[in-house]
Design an enzyme around this catalytic site. Structure first.
Site, mmCIF file in Angstrom:
data_model
loop_
_atom_site.group_PDB
_atom_site.id
_atom_site.type_symbol
_atom_site.label_atom_id
_atom_site.label_comp_id
_atom_site.label_asym_id
_atom_site.label_seq_id
_atom_site.Cartn_x
_atom_site.Cartn_y
_atom_site.Cartn_z
ATOM 1 N N GLN A 91 1.007 -1.127 0.012
ATOM 2 C CA GLN A 91 0.158 0.060 0.059
ATOM 3 C C GLN A 91 1.032 1.136 -0.039
ATOM 4 O O GLN A 91 1.518 1.525 0.972
ATOM 5 C CB GLN A 91 -0.859 0.054 1.131
ATOM 6 C CG GLN A 91 -1.888 1.052 1.286
ATOM 7 C CD GLN A 91 -2.847 0.982 2.316
ATOM 8 O OE1 GLN A 91 -2.637 0.217 3.566
ATOM 9 N NE2 GLN A 91 -3.971 1.775 2.342
ATOM 10 N N VAL A 93 0.256 4.490 -0.333
ATOM 11 C CA VAL A 93 -0.256 5.620 0.273
ATOM 12 C C VAL A 93 -0.881 5.131 1.794
ATOM 13 O O VAL A 93 -1.893 4.255 1.327
ATOM 14 C CB VAL A 93 -0.991 6.454 -0.517
ATOM 15 C CG1 VAL A 93 -1.585 7.702 0.491
ATOM 16 C CG2 VAL A 93 -0.148 7.307 -1.696
ATOM 17 N N HIS A 97 -7.701 3.033 -0.550
ATOM 18 C CA HIS A 97 -7.768 3.375 -1.995
ATOM 19 C C HIS A 97 -8.008 1.943 -2.593
ATOM 20 O O HIS A 97 -7.324 1.215 -2.450
ATOM 21 C CB HIS A 97 -6.627 3.936 -2.496
ATOM 22 C CG HIS A 97 -5.421 3.636 -2.560
ATOM 23 N ND1 HIS A 97 -4.680 3.574 -1.264
ATOM 24 C CD2 HIS A 97 -4.616 3.076 -3.350
ATOM 25 C CE1 HIS A 97 -3.342 3.065 -1.512
ATOM 26 N NE2 HIS A 97 -3.355 2.773 -2.935
ATOM 27 N N HIS A 99 -7.961 0.370 -6.444
ATOM 28 C CA HIS A 99 -7.621 0.571 -8.025
ATOM 29 C C HIS A 99 -8.796 0.028 -8.641
ATOM 30 O O HIS A 99 -9.411 -1.085 -8.570
ATOM 31 C CB HIS A 99 -6.291 -0.094 -8.219
ATOM 32 C CG HIS A 99 -5.242 0.444 -7.465
ATOM 33 N ND1 HIS A 99 -4.338 1.143 -7.895
ATOM 34 C CD2 HIS A 99 -4.836 0.157 -6.420
ATOM 35 C CE1 HIS A 99 -3.425 1.490 -7.085
ATOM 36 N NE2 HIS A 99 -3.736 0.592 -5.984
#
Length: 140
Positions: A91, A93, A97, A99
């Site tokens: 990961q 960041v 999130h 994708h």
């Protein structure tokens, strides 16, 4: 500026190519896409992993991911999409999130991006399944 790059995008402090911006998520083009149309969908609230996302936010979050997946497929005239997220490992960041990547046959991506294996035998598979069932039972 905030220290989380995705929180900075959510706050409008950093430039991005927005795809969706509502009360639940912000979705924007990945700066280093696998293919054009590769979108990241992030919750507005900073949480690091899927397991940190409050349970009542999971449904609304994934409803937006679903919507973005359809838009990516239609908008990029793709045969399908790859929808994935990492929790901690890989990961880049530390803000949840997902994708959403447009996919077409023979596009150069090969399934998952790591070698796949097998269980040593049926006993190992049964043991792993039992461990996971026990964790689910403990958390219900």
């Amino acid at each position: 500026m905030t220290t989380c790059v995705f929180c900075s995008i959510v706050a409008g402090e950093s430039a991005s190519h927005l795809v969706l911006d509502d009360d639940t998520v912000v979705a924007f083009l990945d700066r280093r896409p696998l293919f054009p149309g590769h979108v990241l969908v992030v919750p507005r609230t900073h949480v690091e992993t899927l397991t940190d996302l409050p349970e009542d936010e999971v449904g609304p979050f994934f409803a937006r991911v679903r919507r973005v997946a359809g838009a990516v497929e239609r908008g990029m005239e793709a045969a399908g999409s790859f929808v994935a997220l990492n929790n901690r490992v890989s990961q880049s960041v530390p803000h949840l999130h997902v994708h959403v990547v447009p996919r077409n046959r023979k596009d150069g991506l090969r399934g998952f991006f790591w070698p796949r294996g097998h269980y040593a035998d049926e006993e190992q598979a049964r043991d792993v399944a039992a461990r996971l069932r026990a964790e689910l039972a403990d958390r219900s």
